[in-house]
Structures are given as structure tokens and as C-alpha cells.
Design an enzyme around this catalytic site. Sequence first.
Site, PDB file in Angstrom:
ATOM      1  N   ARG A 163       0.833  -1.216   0.000  1.00 12.75           N
ATOM      2  CA  ARG A 163       0.000   0.000   0.000  1.00 12.75           C
ATOM      3  C   ARG A 163       0.867   1.265   0.000  1.00 12.75           C
ATOM      4  O   ARG A 163       0.564   2.250   0.656  1.00 12.75           O
ATOM      5  CB  ARG A 163      -0.945   0.055   1.206  1.00 12.75           C
ATOM      6  CG  ARG A 163      -1.944  -1.064   1.295  1.00 12.75           C
ATOM      7  CD  ARG A 163      -3.000  -0.989   0.195  1.00 12.75           C
ATOM      8  NE  ARG A 163      -4.063  -1.934   0.443  1.00 12.75           N
ATOM      9  CZ  ARG A 163      -4.018  -3.228   0.100  1.00 12.75           C
ATOM     10  NH1 ARG A 163      -2.983  -3.696  -0.561  1.00 12.75           N
ATOM     11  NH2 ARG A 163      -5.034  -4.021   0.370  1.00 12.75           N
ATOM     12  N   SER A 235     -10.263  -0.775   3.897  1.00 19.55           N
ATOM     13  CA  SER A 235      -9.452  -1.024   5.096  1.00 19.55           C
ATOM     14  C   SER A 235      -8.983   0.312   5.670  1.00 19.55           C
ATOM     15  O   SER A 235      -8.337   1.089   4.966  1.00 19.55           O
ATOM     16  CB  SER A 235      -8.213  -1.838   4.761  1.00 19.55           C
ATOM     17  OG  SER A 235      -8.568  -3.089   4.247  1.00 19.55           O
ATOM     18  N   GLU A 331      -4.178   3.210   7.010  1.00 13.48           N
ATOM     19  CA  GLU A 331      -4.001   3.133   5.556  1.00 13.48           C
ATOM     20  C   GLU A 331      -4.623   4.388   4.935  1.00 13.48           C
ATOM     21  O   GLU A 331      -4.154   4.917   3.934  1.00 13.48           O
ATOM     22  CB  GLU A 331      -4.698   1.868   5.033  1.00 13.48           C
ATOM     23  CG  GLU A 331      -4.426   1.612   3.579  1.00 13.48           C
ATOM     24  CD  GLU A 331      -5.195   0.418   3.019  1.00 13.48           C
ATOM     25  OE1 GLU A 331      -5.153  -0.664   3.619  1.00 13.48           O
ATOM     26  OE2 GLU A 331      -5.824   0.594   1.971  1.00 13.48           O
TER      27      GLU A 331
HETATM   28  N1  EPU Z   1     -10.644 -11.197  10.460  1.00 13.50           N
HETATM   29  C1  EPU Z   1     -11.347 -11.321  11.644  1.00 13.50           C
HETATM   30  N2  EPU Z   1     -12.288 -10.379  11.943  1.00 13.50           N
HETATM   31  C2  EPU Z   1     -12.549  -9.332  11.119  1.00 13.50           C
HETATM   32  C3  EPU Z   1     -11.824  -9.192   9.924  1.00 13.50           C
HETATM   33  C4  EPU Z   1     -10.857 -10.147   9.606  1.00 13.50           C
HETATM   34  O1  EPU Z   1     -11.133 -12.245  12.426  1.00 13.50           O
HETATM   35  O2  EPU Z   1     -13.398  -8.518  11.459  1.00 13.50           O
HETATM   36  C5  EPU Z   1      -9.658 -12.225  10.105  1.00 13.50           C
HETATM   37  C6  EPU Z   1     -10.167 -13.071   8.929  1.00 13.50           C
HETATM   38  O3  EPU Z   1     -10.929 -14.144   9.385  1.00 13.50           O
HETATM   39  C7  EPU Z   1      -8.883 -13.511   8.282  1.00 13.50           C
HETATM   40  C8  EPU Z   1      -7.941 -12.351   8.544  1.00 13.50           C
HETATM   41  O4  EPU Z   1      -8.486 -11.610   9.634  1.00 13.50           O
HETATM   42  O5  EPU Z   1      -8.368 -14.649   8.928  1.00 13.50           O
HETATM   43  C9  EPU Z   1      -7.747 -11.486   7.320  1.00 13.50           C
HETATM   44  O6  EPU Z   1      -8.995 -10.945   6.918  1.00 13.50           O
HETATM   45  P1  EPU Z   1      -9.409 -10.785   5.365  1.00 13.50           P
HETATM   46  O7  EPU Z   1      -9.156 -12.038   4.654  1.00 13.50           O
HETATM   47  O8  EPU Z   1     -10.768 -10.201   5.358  1.00 13.50           O
HETATM   48  O9  EPU Z   1      -8.381  -9.797   4.719  1.00 13.50           O
HETATM   49  P2  EPU Z   1      -7.726  -8.505   5.335  1.00 13.50           P
HETATM   50  O10 EPU Z   1      -6.320  -8.782   5.750  1.00 13.50           O
HETATM   51  O11 EPU Z   1      -8.624  -8.014   6.392  1.00 13.50           O
HETATM   52  C10 EPU Z   1      -6.745  -7.515   3.130  1.00 13.50           C
HETATM   53  C11 EPU Z   1      -6.693  -6.148   2.534  1.00 13.50           C
HETATM   54  C12 EPU Z   1      -7.969  -5.831   1.783  1.00 13.50           C
HETATM   55  C13 EPU Z   1      -8.161  -6.885   0.718  1.00 13.50           C
HETATM   56  C14 EPU Z   1      -8.206  -8.265   1.400  1.00 13.50           C
HETATM   57  C15 EPU Z   1      -8.297  -9.390   0.408  1.00 13.50           C
HETATM   58  C16 EPU Z   1      -5.272  -4.779   3.956  1.00 13.50           C
HETATM   59  C17 EPU Z   1      -5.217  -3.783   5.054  1.00 13.50           C
HETATM   60  N3  EPU Z   1      -6.484  -5.165   3.595  1.00 13.50           N
HETATM   61  O12 EPU Z   1      -7.768  -7.498   4.108  1.00 13.50           O
HETATM   62  O13 EPU Z   1      -7.818  -4.555   1.166  1.00 13.50           O
HETATM   63  O14 EPU Z   1      -9.344  -6.663  -0.028  1.00 13.50           O
HETATM   64  O15 EPU Z   1      -7.001  -8.479   2.147  1.00 13.50           O
HETATM   65  O16 EPU Z   1      -7.059  -9.546  -0.208  1.00 13.50           O
HETATM   66  O17 EPU Z   1      -4.242  -5.187   3.439  1.00 13.50           O
HETATM   67  C18 EPU Z   1      -8.262  -2.216   1.288  1.00 13.50           C
HETATM   68  O18 EPU Z   1      -7.036  -2.032   1.206  1.00 13.50           O
HETATM   69  O19 EPU Z   1      -9.060  -1.249   1.384  1.00 13.50           O
HETATM   70  C19 EPU Z   1      -8.775  -3.575   1.329  1.00 13.50           C
HETATM   71  C20 EPU Z   1     -10.077  -3.828   1.502  1.00 13.50           C
END
Ligand code: EPU
Length: 338
Positions: A163, A235, A331
Site C-alpha cells: 500500500r 481497510s 491506511e
Molecule cells: N478477520 C477477523 N475479523 C474481522 C476481519 C478479519 O477475524 O473482522 C480475520 C479473517 O478471518 C482472516 C484475517 O483476519 O483470517 C484477514 O482478513 P481478510 O481475509 O478479510 O483480509 P484482510 O487482511 O482483512 C486484506 C486487505 C484488503 C483486501 C483483502 C483481500 C489490507 C489492510 N487489507 O484485508 O484490502 O481486499 O485483504 O485480499 O491489506 C483495502 O485495502 O481497502 C482492502 C479492503
Amino acid sequence: MIYKNISLKKYNTFGLDYKADNLISIKTEEEAISILKENRKIDQPLFVIGGGSNLLFTGDYKGTLMHSEIEGITIEEEHPEYVIVSAGSGVNWDKFVERCVNNGFGGLENLSLIPGSVGASPVQNIGAYGIEAKDIIEKVRVVSVSDGSVSELTNNECRFGYRNSIFKEEFKNRFLVIRVYFRLSTNPILKLDYGSLTDEISKLGGVNIRNVRQAVVNIRRSKLPDPEILGNAGSFFKNPLVDKDFANALREQYHGIPFYDDPSGKIKLAAGWLVDQCGWKGKRIGDAGIHEKQALVLVNYNNATGKEIFDLSEKIRQSVSDKFGIELEREVEVIGSI
Ligand code: EPU
């Protein structure tokens, strides 16, 4: 085109109704050059915004905002294995992804439905489901804010990180992105190793580029709020990187903690999980809240101020720091005093 005293409501996906003294909307490269050659005539400070999907305004903007509405998608080069496609910085990101997928050009499908414009893709190095913009960007054409000169940066010169890019560091606010050139595959190798993606694709039938797009769209719609309906900026925090020893100690204590190896040798933790563990998911203070399905996303239920959303983010950061000893980094970019 210069607008005076204009509402910013449609220029930020939180839907905050602040005003800017001036907003310059740019429709062509020539217009950008002629306006920026005369930079000294522009009311300062001058700040370049993209689709506004990663911004948090905390008040009226005193000065000038600049925004690209440069359109146009062009196939620049065709080779047996790949094509170079360029898009104007004002093109809606997901419309661009859709066009490329419909043409059978691979590389963008995992980045479906990300809000914002093409111009923000190199700045933020947007990413999702195992792909980042840096994997497909060939070069970026920019105009210098200080003198209107045009230049092009290669992928390497953009110094992409998670990012992050040179446009958020040394070159911050110094260039307006005009066009972005992408190298897309005509014989796509699909990236499906992100857990829930494979499951969703199998529900749709065969593995092909259209189904990958559809699967990503379905997953995002099920977890992330549509900014047209509920103001948000995706995010709000970055996923933090921590040392291996620190991560191992946390894993002893919290058995279900998600973690990913990072190429840097560090461990990436899920900010959403950390915030969720602190009990924030679905909470609301006034009209500022945390999305009920994804703790990483802060939302504006209607009339929250930018300051209220910021204050909520600080409370969240504090509780994650108290519980886990991790300092979350935003972010979203905050514009204005706090
Ligand atoms: N999780 C929880 N509770 C929550 C949210 C997440 O326990 O409320 C856990 C999920 O179960 C999972 C882990 O945290 O084990 C990761 O969650 P998720 O797969 O939803 O992905 P993320 O790390 O939260 C990132 C990016 C997103 C992108 C997704 C899919 C960042 C900060 N965010 O989210 O990007 O769409 O992966 O690749 O890197 C954005 O940048 O605006 C964005 C949405």
C-alpha cells in the site's frame, strides 16, 4: 475546470460534506500541463486527490484540490503472450477491470470491485487476493505539479511497497498521474491461492478469468460495505508487520491468530482480526462505527464528522496497543487538522 467553494461529498467515499475553496478538475493531459505551468497562480496549498476512496477529511479544505477526470482506455501494444493497455487516471477502476476481463486480458481480475480510480492504483499500490497493482503496472505517466513537465516512471522507479509507492513518499503531492500502463496476459495464469477465493470459484463452475472476477466480486460484496450505501474507505488500517519472535509469542497465547509470512522475513498479522479481538466489530459511537462484518472498515452511518471517525480510529489503535502491544498504522490518509 475550476470549481469554487465546492462540496467534497462526492469526492470522498466516507461521504463527508466538507467544502474546498477550489477544486480543479482535469480532463486532458494538455489541460494539466497548461494549468500546472502556471502553478504560482493557484491558491496554495495544492493537494492532488484520486477517487477519494482512501481519504478522511476532518474539515473544510482551505486551498486547492486537484482531481483527474482523464478518460480513455487504449490497447497500446499487442504481443503473442501479452498486451500493454493504458487507462486515463480518471477512469473508474472497476470499469477498467471489467473491460479487460471481458477482452480476456488477465492480471486485474483479483482486483475487481476496488473503489476508486485508475490514477490511485500506483499511488496506493492497491492490492487484494494475492495480487498488487505493482505486479501488472508497466509504467506511469505523470505531470509535475510544480512546472507542468511530463515524465514517465517505470515500475521499478515507482518503488512499490505494501500500500505504498514513491508517490506517497519522496514524490508525495508532487505529481498528478495522467495515465497508467498495464502489462496484461493474453494467456492468463490465474492466482487462486487465497483460501476463500478457490471455494467461491468452485461454486461458479470452471476456473476462468470471468469466474475469478465474479468470485472476487461476490466475496467483496459479502464482506465489505458499498460506499454508495454506507460511507467508508475500505481497510482503515494496514496489516502490521512484526518480528518472528514477537509473532511466535502471540501465537502461544492466541491459538487462532491469522499470520502470513512476508517477503521481508517478518510476519504479517491481520489488523481486522486484532481489532475484532478487542471487541470493536459492529460497535458505533454516534454516527461513526466499525462495520459489522469486517472490523478493518470504519463507516459513516450518515452524519459523522471526519473528526469523529478519526477519534474512533484512535480509540481502536489504543485498545490494540494495550491488548497486543502493536501500533496499528492508518491506511487512510487524514487531510486537515485533528
Ligand atoms: N478477520 C477477523 N475479523 C474481522 C476481519 C478479519 O477475524 O473482522 C480475520 C479473517 O478471518 C482472516 C484475517 O483476519 O483470517 C484477514 O482478513 P481478510 O481475509 O478479510 O483480509 P484482510 O487482511 O482483512 C486484506 C486487505 C484488503 C483486501 C483483502 C483481500 C489490507 C489492510 N487489507 O484485508 O484490502 O481486499 O485483504 O485480499 O491489506 C483495502 O485495502 O481497502 C482492502 C479492503
